[in-house]
Write a protein that holds these residues in place. Structure first.
Motif, PDB file in Angstrom:
ATOM      1  N   ALA A 152      11.057  33.922  -3.450  1.00  0.00           N
ATOM      2  CA  ALA A 152      11.196  32.527  -3.872  1.00  0.00           C
ATOM      3  C   ALA A 152       9.824  31.867  -4.027  1.00  0.00           C
ATOM      4  O   ALA A 152       9.588  31.122  -4.992  1.00  0.00           O
ATOM      5  CB  ALA A 152      12.046  31.765  -2.856  1.00  0.00           C
ATOM      6  N   GLU A 153       8.932  32.135  -3.112  1.00  0.00           N
ATOM      7  CA  GLU A 153       7.576  31.572  -3.206  1.00  0.00           C
ATOM      8  C   GLU A 153       6.889  32.029  -4.485  1.00  0.00           C
ATOM      9  O   GLU A 153       6.224  31.238  -5.167  1.00  0.00           O
ATOM     10  CB  GLU A 153       6.760  31.999  -1.989  1.00  0.00           C
ATOM     11  CG  GLU A 153       7.178  31.323  -0.686  1.00  0.00           C
ATOM     12  CD  GLU A 153       6.490  31.938   0.529  1.00  0.00           C
ATOM     13  OE1 GLU A 153       5.627  32.829   0.333  1.00  0.00           O
ATOM     14  OE2 GLU A 153       6.807  31.536   1.658  1.00  0.00           O
ATOM     15  N   ARG A 188      21.878  34.326  -0.296  1.00  0.00           N
ATOM     16  CA  ARG A 188      21.735  34.066  -1.728  1.00  0.00           C
ATOM     17  C   ARG A 188      20.405  33.361  -1.978  1.00  0.00           C
ATOM     18  O   ARG A 188      20.141  32.299  -1.409  1.00  0.00           O
ATOM     19  CB  ARG A 188      22.908  33.200  -2.214  1.00  0.00           C
ATOM     20  CG  ARG A 188      24.224  33.874  -2.003  1.00  0.00           C
ATOM     21  CD  ARG A 188      25.414  32.944  -2.133  1.00  0.00           C
ATOM     22  NE  ARG A 188      26.527  33.542  -1.426  1.00  0.00           N
ATOM     23  CZ  ARG A 188      27.268  34.548  -1.900  1.00  0.00           C
ATOM     24  NH1 ARG A 188      27.017  35.019  -3.101  1.00  0.00           N
ATOM     25  NH2 ARG A 188      28.235  35.075  -1.178  1.00  0.00           N
ATOM     26  N   ILE A 189      19.595  33.945  -2.839  1.00  0.00           N
ATOM     27  CA  ILE A 189      18.278  33.367  -3.090  1.00  0.00           C
ATOM     28  C   ILE A 189      18.392  31.957  -3.673  1.00  0.00           C
ATOM     29  O   ILE A 189      17.514  31.112  -3.469  1.00  0.00           O
ATOM     30  CB  ILE A 189      17.433  34.290  -3.994  1.00  0.00           C
ATOM     31  CG1 ILE A 189      15.959  33.859  -3.975  1.00  0.00           C
ATOM     32  CG2 ILE A 189      17.983  34.342  -5.415  1.00  0.00           C
ATOM     33  CD1 ILE A 189      15.023  34.869  -4.629  1.00  0.00           C
ATOM     34  N   ALA A 190      19.512  31.669  -4.342  1.00  0.00           N
ATOM     35  CA  ALA A 190      19.708  30.335  -4.912  1.00  0.00           C
ATOM     36  C   ALA A 190      19.841  29.256  -3.844  1.00  0.00           C
ATOM     37  O   ALA A 190      19.693  28.065  -4.140  1.00  0.00           O
ATOM     38  CB  ALA A 190      20.941  30.323  -5.809  1.00  0.00           C
ATOM     39  N   SER A 220      16.230  40.741   3.416  1.00  0.00           N
ATOM     40  CA  SER A 220      16.196  39.837   4.568  1.00  0.00           C
ATOM     41  C   SER A 220      15.783  38.439   4.124  1.00  0.00           C
ATOM     42  O   SER A 220      15.295  38.238   2.994  1.00  0.00           O
ATOM     43  CB  SER A 220      15.211  40.351   5.612  1.00  0.00           C
ATOM     44  OG  SER A 220      13.880  40.262   5.121  1.00  0.00           O
ATOM     45  N   LEU A 221      15.946  37.468   5.013  1.00  0.00           N
ATOM     46  CA  LEU A 221      15.544  36.101   4.699  1.00  0.00           C
ATOM     47  C   LEU A 221      14.055  36.032   4.373  1.00  0.00           C
ATOM     48  O   LEU A 221      13.654  35.390   3.395  1.00  0.00           O
ATOM     49  CB  LEU A 221      15.855  35.177   5.885  1.00  0.00           C
ATOM     50  CG  LEU A 221      15.387  33.726   5.746  1.00  0.00           C
ATOM     51  CD1 LEU A 221      15.996  33.057   4.523  1.00  0.00           C
ATOM     52  CD2 LEU A 221      15.705  32.931   7.014  1.00  0.00           C
ATOM     53  N   SER A 222      13.236  36.709   5.160  1.00  0.00           N
ATOM     54  CA  SER A 222      11.788  36.647   4.918  1.00  0.00           C
ATOM     55  C   SER A 222      11.425  37.274   3.578  1.00  0.00           C
ATOM     56  O   SER A 222      10.531  36.785   2.873  1.00  0.00           O
ATOM     57  CB  SER A 222      11.023  37.340   6.050  1.00  0.00           C
ATOM     58  OG  SER A 222      11.365  38.712   6.143  1.00  0.00           O
ATOM     59  N   GLU A 223      12.114  38.346   3.196  1.00  0.00           N
ATOM     60  CA  GLU A 223      11.845  38.979   1.902  1.00  0.00           C
ATOM     61  C   GLU A 223      12.241  38.057   0.754  1.00  0.00           C
ATOM     62  O   GLU A 223      11.522  37.938  -0.250  1.00  0.00           O
ATOM     63  CB  GLU A 223      12.581  40.313   1.815  1.00  0.00           C
ATOM     64  CG  GLU A 223      12.001  41.385   2.722  1.00  0.00           C
ATOM     65  CD  GLU A 223      12.835  42.640   2.763  1.00  0.00           C
ATOM     66  OE1 GLU A 223      12.253  43.749   2.730  1.00  0.00           O
ATOM     67  OE2 GLU A 223      14.081  42.541   2.848  1.00  0.00           O
ATOM     68  N   ILE A 282      14.272  39.639 -12.204  1.00  0.00           N
ATOM     69  CA  ILE A 282      15.648  40.077 -11.950  1.00  0.00           C
ATOM     70  C   ILE A 282      15.709  40.716 -10.565  1.00  0.00           C
ATOM     71  O   ILE A 282      14.979  41.663 -10.272  1.00  0.00           O
ATOM     72  CB  ILE A 282      16.141  41.064 -13.019  1.00  0.00           C
ATOM     73  CG1 ILE A 282      16.025  40.443 -14.417  1.00  0.00           C
ATOM     74  CG2 ILE A 282      17.588  41.465 -12.743  1.00  0.00           C
ATOM     75  CD1 ILE A 282      16.485  41.355 -15.548  1.00  0.00           C
ATOM     76  N   VAL A 283      16.587  40.170  -9.726  1.00  0.00           N
ATOM     77  CA  VAL A 283      16.761  40.642  -8.361  1.00  0.00           C
ATOM     78  C   VAL A 283      18.186  41.165  -8.210  1.00  0.00           C
ATOM     79  O   VAL A 283      19.140  40.510  -8.638  1.00  0.00           O
ATOM     80  CB  VAL A 283      16.508  39.507  -7.343  1.00  0.00           C
ATOM     81  CG1 VAL A 283      16.720  40.006  -5.916  1.00  0.00           C
ATOM     82  CG2 VAL A 283      15.112  38.935  -7.507  1.00  0.00           C
ATOM     83  N   ASN A 284      18.336  42.322  -7.600  1.00  0.00           N
ATOM     84  CA  ASN A 284      19.651  42.898  -7.319  1.00  0.00           C
ATOM     85  C   ASN A 284      19.827  42.933  -5.796  1.00  0.00           C
ATOM     86  O   ASN A 284      19.126  43.661  -5.106  1.00  0.00           O
ATOM     87  CB  ASN A 284      19.715  44.309  -7.916  1.00  0.00           C
ATOM     88  CG  ASN A 284      21.069  44.984  -7.771  1.00  0.00           C
ATOM     89  OD1 ASN A 284      21.162  46.203  -7.832  1.00  0.00           O
ATOM     90  ND2 ASN A 284      22.130  44.229  -7.582  1.00  0.00           N
ATOM     91  N   ASN A 285      20.736  42.100  -5.292  1.00  0.00           N
ATOM     92  CA  ASN A 285      20.896  41.974  -3.841  1.00  0.00           C
ATOM     93  C   ASN A 285      22.365  41.754  -3.479  1.00  0.00           C
ATOM     94  O   ASN A 285      22.925  40.722  -3.850  1.00  0.00           O
ATOM     95  CB  ASN A 285      20.060  40.795  -3.325  1.00  0.00           C
ATOM     96  CG  ASN A 285      20.153  40.614  -1.821  1.00  0.00           C
ATOM     97  OD1 ASN A 285      20.220  41.578  -1.083  1.00  0.00           O
ATOM     98  ND2 ASN A 285      20.177  39.362  -1.372  1.00  0.00           N
ATOM     99  N   PRO A 286      22.977  42.740  -2.786  1.00  0.00           N
ATOM    100  CA  PRO A 286      22.446  44.042  -2.360  1.00  0.00           C
ATOM    101  C   PRO A 286      22.107  44.927  -3.558  1.00  0.00           C
ATOM    102  O   PRO A 286      22.743  44.833  -4.602  1.00  0.00           O
ATOM    103  CB  PRO A 286      23.595  44.648  -1.554  1.00  0.00           C
ATOM    104  CG  PRO A 286      24.473  43.499  -1.165  1.00  0.00           C
ATOM    105  CD  PRO A 286      24.352  42.526  -2.289  1.00  0.00           C
TER     106      PRO A 286
END
Length: 441
Positions: free
Chosen positions: A229-230, A257-259, A221-224, A208-212
């Motif tokens: 995702a990896e 969006r991580i999706a 950030s994109l790298s995070e 479960i990710v909460n962003n923001p």
């Protein structure tokens, strides 16, 4: 205890005073009997929440409530007017189980460019009773007994109970941050090695990710997100991405969006909320966007619980989405909350606290260590972590409510934030200023 008298609604045979956790009940004839605890084993571990305690203290001590995250100013006229019109125009019966047609189409139009793919209004969208129901549905529909779920700390406090009520096991991974006072939520980081050490292949099913993030207001950030995702792909995890604060991102930060990352759409459910987006928390209008095979799973418990919800409020939310861009609403919303953020940060700094500037959401964490321990005393301070004592003292002695962030941690990690307190800035400017006057007296 006196029996309830007969009234216009008919004869009441007997009155019973029942209180969860009490051992006795009182019959209409005054006899006292032992109460049988009828609660299931799955709900027995849960009791009063942090909101119960601090709302009660706020009312009792007439404190200014910067604790709970609900706006105290009027919602946009476009959504309020649309709600009234919807009721007057007859949108008062059941609507489609997957979502009111006008709303799912509005969500499709709004989110398709943001996801860089066509969001099918029927296949990829489910409207829910707030994001809260959406998270609960995901846990109920996708977890089997014993499945483990990665939850990052600090978390939104419904995540662990939703996992547990579905038979799963929460596994907590805290964001790490400097031990010394620091100024930005960007300094809170997930340690990949620590994260992977908590994952059990074949046992861990979900993240479960909460962003923001609710707190500290971090925008990943994109790298995070690429790192998350990896990990999700490596261990074949489903990702629940709670993005209710998506419209409140500041300082030229970009909400990603991580999706939308490679190979993530098929394993990700994204959650949104009109309560946050349009400042109507009482509407309890939320939505889930994701691949058909996951969305359809959530639709099953949804159909057998609420089936659908508040047709006129879904109609109103659709109207708000349709008008928002033309009215420059998205920028005005961001500008308004940015101004309030700056006001609260200035107030907290002036009062001897060290605020941590959020990149998103409408909460500020503040370091309280410049307030000496010997000042934190009073009848209602009680026991527990320092943040609980500080927030009780602040509420009852100073008259300003803040929330102890250790409420958003598992037991093992609560000490990490015992020197912090959470303040909300989704309040009228005059309320923030009044709170500032009390803090600086």
């Amino acid at each position: 205890m006196r029996a309830i008298k007969r009234g216009n609604i008919g004869c009441v045979r007997k009155s019973v005073k029942v209180s969860i956790g009490c051992r006795r009940w009182y019959s209409s004839v005054g006899s006292v009997q032992e109460q049988v605890d009828r609660r299931s084993e799955r709900v027995k571990p849960y009791g009063p929440t942090v909101w119960t305690e601090f709302t009660g203290l706020a009312v009792k001590h007439k404190a200014i409530n910067l604790g709970q995250g609900f706006p105290d100013f009027p919602a946009p006229k476009m959504i309020l007017s649309a709600a009234k019109e919807a009721i007057d125009n007859g949108y008062n019966q059941y609507t489609a189980v997957h979502g009111h047609p006008r709303l799912v189409n509005a969500l499709s139009k709004h989110y398709s460019p943001l996801f860089d793919r066509h969001i099918d209004p029927v296949q990829n969208v489910l409207t829910t009773v707030g994001c809260t129901e959406g998270i609960y549905l995901a846990c109920t529909a996708l977890l089997n007994p014993g499945d483990e779920v990665i939850i990052f700390e600090p978390f939104y406090d419904i995540y662990p109970p939703d996992v547990e009520l579905a038979g799963g096991k929460p596994v907590f991974v805290p964001l790490r941050f400097p031990k010394t006072p620091h100024s930005s939520a960007s300094e809170w980081k997930i340690d990949r090695a620590e994260l992977e050490s908590k994952i059990k292949p074949g046992k861990t099913k979900m993240m479960i990710v909460n962003n923001p993030m609710n707190i500290p207001g971090k925008v990943f950030s994109l790298s995070e997100l690429q790192m998350l995702a990896e990990v999700a792909i490596k261990y074949d995890l489903i990702v629940l991405s709670d993005e209710v604060y998506e419209s409140m991102v500041y300082d030229n930060k970009k909400h990603i969006r991580i999706a939308t990352l490679p190979n993530m759409w098929e394993r990700t459910l994204t959650f949104g909320s009109a309560g946050k987006t349009f400042s109507v928390t009482g509407f309890k209008c939320g939505w889930v966007i994701g691949p058909k095979h996951l969305k359809d799973a959530l639709a099953i418990p949804h159909a057998f619980t609420c089936f659908c919800f508040a047709t006129p409020l879904q109609e109103a939310t659709a109207a708000a989405f349709e008008q928002a861009e033309a009215l420059n609403y998205w920028q005005e919303l961001k500008d308004m909350f940015l101004s309030k953020r700056e006001k609260l940060i200035q107030i907290l700094s002036k009062s001897g606290l060290d605020p941590i500037t959020p990149e998103g959401s409408y909460f500020v964490l503040a370091d309280t260590r410049r307030i000496a321990d010997d000042r934190i005393k009073g009848e209602f301070v009680g026991e527990g972590e320092r943040d609980y004592k500080f927030c009780r003292w602040l509420t009852t002695e100073i008259g300003v409510v803040a929330i102890p962030p250790s409420a958003f941690y598992g037991k093992e990690d609560r000490h990490l934030v015992s020197h912090l307190a959470r303040f909300a800035f989704c309040k009228k400017d005059e309320v923030l200023e009044a709170a500032g006057n009390r803090l600086n007296e």
